[in-house]
Design a protein around this motif. Structure first.
Motif, short mmCIF file in Angstrom:
data_model
loop_
_atom_site.label_atom_id
_atom_site.label_comp_id
_atom_site.label_asym_id
_atom_site.label_seq_id
_atom_site.Cartn_x
_atom_site.Cartn_y
_atom_site.Cartn_z
N GLN A 86 0.81 -1.25 0.10
CA GLN A 86 -0.18 -0.03 -0.18
C GLN A 86 0.83 1.51 -0.02
OE1 GLN A 86 -3.45 -0.14 -0.13
NE2 GLN A 86 -3.26 -2.44 -0.13
N VAL A 87 0.30 2.27 -0.80
CA VAL A 87 1.16 3.38 -0.87
C VAL A 87 0.26 4.64 -0.30
CG1 VAL A 87 2.35 5.09 -2.32
CG2 VAL A 87 2.52 2.64 -2.99
N ALA A 88 0.79 5.53 0.47
CA ALA A 88 -0.07 6.55 1.24
C ALA A 88 0.02 7.69 0.23
CB ALA A 88 0.66 7.10 2.41
N ILE A 89 -1.27 8.21 0.20
CA ILE A 89 -1.56 9.54 -0.73
C ILE A 89 -1.28 10.81 0.00
CG2 ILE A 89 -3.06 10.38 -2.21
CD1 ILE A 89 -1.97 8.14 -3.27
N PRO A 90 -0.56 11.71 -0.33
CA PRO A 90 -0.42 12.87 0.19
C PRO A 90 -1.92 14.01 0.19
CG PRO A 90 0.62 13.04 -1.73
CD PRO A 90 -0.06 11.93 -1.54
N SER A 91 -1.97 14.28 1.58
CA SER A 91 -3.23 15.11 1.47
C SER A 91 -3.02 16.34 0.68
CB SER A 91 -3.88 15.46 2.89
OG SER A 91 -3.02 16.31 3.48
N TRP A 92 -1.84 16.87 0.71
CA TRP A 92 -1.52 18.22 -0.03
C TRP A 92 -1.35 18.13 -1.60
CZ3 TRP A 92 1.70 15.10 2.72
CH2 TRP A 92 2.99 14.72 2.23
N GLY B 81 -11.59 22.20 -12.11
CA GLY B 81 -12.80 21.89 -11.34
C GLY B 81 -12.80 20.66 -10.41
N GLY B 82 -13.82 21.00 -9.45
CA GLY B 82 -13.88 19.75 -8.68
C GLY B 82 -12.78 19.65 -7.55
N GLU B 83 -11.93 20.64 -7.32
CA GLU B 83 -10.83 20.36 -6.36
C GLU B 83 -11.32 19.93 -4.80
OE1 GLU B 83 -7.39 22.61 -6.09
OE2 GLU B 83 -7.47 22.98 -8.41
N PRO B 84 -10.82 19.32 -4.15
CA PRO B 84 -11.28 19.11 -2.81
C PRO B 84 -11.45 20.22 -1.86
CG PRO B 84 -9.17 18.08 -2.97
CD PRO B 84 -9.80 18.37 -4.25
N ARG B 85 -12.59 20.61 -1.37
CA ARG B 85 -12.54 22.13 -0.63
C ARG B 85 -12.07 21.89 0.94
NH1 ARG B 85 -18.04 23.00 -2.73
NH2 ARG B 85 -18.45 20.68 -2.17
N ASN B 86 -12.23 20.53 1.44
CA ASN B 86 -11.80 20.33 2.63
C ASN B 86 -11.18 19.03 2.94
OD1 ASN B 86 -14.03 18.74 2.71
ND2 ASN B 86 -15.50 20.51 2.84
N LEU B 87 -10.81 18.72 4.30
CA LEU B 87 -10.53 17.38 4.45
C LEU B 87 -11.15 16.14 4.18
CD1 LEU B 87 -7.87 15.87 5.64
CD2 LEU B 87 -8.33 16.34 7.89
N GLU B 88 -12.48 16.50 4.42
CA GLU B 88 -13.49 15.30 4.10
C GLU B 88 -13.33 14.86 2.51
OE1 GLU B 88 -14.10 17.72 6.12
OE2 GLU B 88 -14.93 17.04 7.97
N ALA C 223 -4.02 4.53 2.40
CA ALA C 223 -3.43 5.07 3.50
C ALA C 223 -3.31 6.68 2.91
CB ALA C 223 -2.02 4.93 3.99
N VAL C 224 -3.37 7.57 4.01
CA VAL C 224 -3.21 8.99 3.89
C VAL C 224 -2.10 9.64 4.57
CG1 VAL C 224 -4.81 11.17 4.10
CG2 VAL C 224 -6.01 8.99 3.94
N SER C 225 -1.41 10.52 4.09
CA SER C 225 -0.35 11.26 4.72
C SER C 225 -1.03 12.70 4.68
CB SER C 225 1.06 11.05 4.02
OG SER C 225 2.07 11.84 4.97
N LEU C 226 -1.10 13.25 6.03
CA LEU C 226 -1.38 14.41 6.08
C LEU C 226 -0.38 15.54 6.68
CD1 LEU C 226 -4.90 14.18 8.59
CD2 LEU C 226 -4.67 14.35 6.28
N HIS C 227 -0.62 16.74 6.23
CA HIS C 227 0.03 17.99 6.36
C HIS C 227 -0.44 18.76 7.07
CE1 HIS C 227 3.70 19.73 5.27
NE2 HIS C 227 4.06 18.83 4.14
N ILE C 228 0.02 19.24 8.44
CA ILE C 228 -0.37 20.18 9.21
C ILE C 228 0.24 21.66 9.22
CG2 ILE C 228 -1.29 20.59 11.79
CD1 ILE C 228 -2.61 18.10 10.56
#
Ligand code: RM4
Ligand code: MN
Ligand code: MN
Length: 424
Positions: A44-50, A65-72, A90-95
């Motif tokens: 499995q490879v994690a996808i970056p939220s950024w 168009g259609g870019e995600p507007r929030n984390l959900e 998996a998800v990799s989150l940037h804070i």
């Protein structure tokens, strides 16, 4: 936007006969191929939220168009990728780009798609609006203790967010360095950075890892305080057993032998995480495998051999993540291509006849050694990757489903055209 298993099955049915023919001709040549399926299914490879929206360069940005507007919506996009390829679990989150305000809700949403949380990323390379002190002259290396304290606390906060989501690692990438000769005392900058990292390390839960990522240059252009694998290794060796080096493929000077770096870091038990991307010149963050697929294969050969030498689990013992930025492609299509390229390189590395290679090396038979590697590299393993997807409920051809179902158009209808995802 949701793609059901019925939809996927419809596409798979249409492609099944041709797929089975291709798979049969591959396994007739390589009977061991099917025994690799379990490994491929687990990887499995994690996808970056950024990287779910369009990035840009310093010259401009061309939105989509259609870019995600929030984390959900970002989690939903990653869920969609995983539904299609079953390898993006998996998800990799940037804070603070993607703060999980309601961790339980975010965790539950991710769980619905079968997604876990890989490494959390801190950000002390940008100033935030509500931030009292500036990182203009560095963060963990800063000459002012108060700035260092702010950056340390940020990293500790990131760990807290990650704990609530079930993450087990913190990735620290520092933009710290200098732009001009004379600006910095290298030894003092190193030691201040080390002291700051020690404070972060001390706050790390016992079952967490700290990944220290290096990068040769940019945004600083004269020196970077964690510039290469030697410097990262120096820091992590001083920190302790929970600290590891993270290799980002785009963070080397041109011509660097990344496969050798990977081999030695693994040998030392200090390779922790990986950021996949591809590049022609610098930290280009292009689609994995789009420019140097042979290098990617050679890196995977070292990864597989080095992990096996240490008895490591390929799927679980390293943090596999993509780190990319999309300027001209649909990010979701780009990510599907990247995951596919990673799976291909992994499968090809698994095909290398290692006893024969060891023998060729012992005989100094360079020609045979090259033939052995290139035989694996030139094997078309696409049917095998597709079969692994099929067996785990994914699509034989994820891109075909994505385009056939007009996903981007649907997302644009749902989310509009004005949105801009946080991130690169
Ligand atoms: C850096 C580095 C980090 C990533 C940031 C956004 O170049 O690759 O991993 O978090 O970009
Ligand atoms: Mn990176
Ligand atoms: Mn980078």
């Amino acid at each position: 936007m949701n793609i059901t298993s019925t939809t996927i099955a419809k596409y798979n049915d249409q492609a099944l006969t041709a797929h089975q023919r291709r798979l049969a001709s591959l396994t007739a040549e390589l009977p061991q191929a099917t025994s690799l399926l379990k490994l491929l299914e687990a990887f499995q490879v994690a996808i970056p939220s950024w990287a779910l929206g369009t990035g840009g360069t310093r010259f401009g940005r061309f939105g989509l168009g259609g870019e995600p507007r929030n984390l959900e919506e970002k989690i939903t996009d990653i869920g969609l990728l995983h539904t299609l390829n079953r390898s993006s679990g998996a998800v990799s989150l940037h804070i603070p780009w993607d703060i999980p305000e309601d961790a339980a809700k975010i965790k539950a949403l991710a769980g619905q798609f079968g997604l876990a949380f890989d490494a959390m990323n801190s950000n002390t390379f940008q100033d935030q609006e509500d931030q009292p002190l500036s990182y203009k002259f560095g963060s963990l290396q800063h000459v002012d203790k108060a700035v260092r304290a702010q950056a340390i606390q940020h990293n500790i906060d990131v760990v807290k967010y990650g704990e609530a989501l079930g993450s087990k690692a913190l990735t620290v990438w520092l933009a710290d360095g200098s732009c001009f000769p004379g600006q910095l005392n290298f030894r003092e900058a190193f030691n201040r950075t080390l002291d700051s990292l020690r404070e972060i390390y001390a706050a790390l839960p016992g079952d967490w890892k700290l990944y220290l990522e290096y990068k040769a240059f940019e945004p600083n252009f004269y020196s970077t305080t964690v510039a290469d694998w030697g410097q990262s290794l120096l820091f992590v060796s001083k920190l302790g057993r929970q600290a590891y080096t993270l290799v980002d493929l785009g963070h080397h000077l041109q011509g660097a032998n990344i496969e050798q770096i990977v081999a030695l870091l693994l040998m030392e038990g200090r390779l922790g995480g990986f950021h996949f991307n591809d590049s022609k010149y610098g930290d280009d963050d292009l689609t994995v495998g789009s420019i140097k697929p042979y290098q990617l294969f050679l890196i995977f050969c070292e990864l597989v051999e080095g992990m096996d030498a240490r008895g490591m689990d390929h799927a679980r013992d390293l943090g596999w993540m993509i780190d990319a930025s999309h300027n001209v492609k649909d990010p979701l299509e780009d990510l599907l291509q990247s995951v596919e390229a990673i799976m291909l390189a992994y499968a090809q590395a698994l095909l290398v006849d290692r006893p024969a290679l060891a023998d060729a090396r012992a005989q100094n038979d360079i020609v045979r050694a090259q033939e052995i590697l290139q035989t694996a590299y030139r094997t078309d393993v696409r049917p095998l990757i597709a079969e692994a997807r099929l067996r785990t409920g994914g699509a034989l051809d994820p891109l075909a489903v994505y385009r056939g179902e007009a996903v981007r158009q649907q997302l644009t209808k749902e989310r509009g055209t004005g949105g801009r995802a946080t991130g690169l």
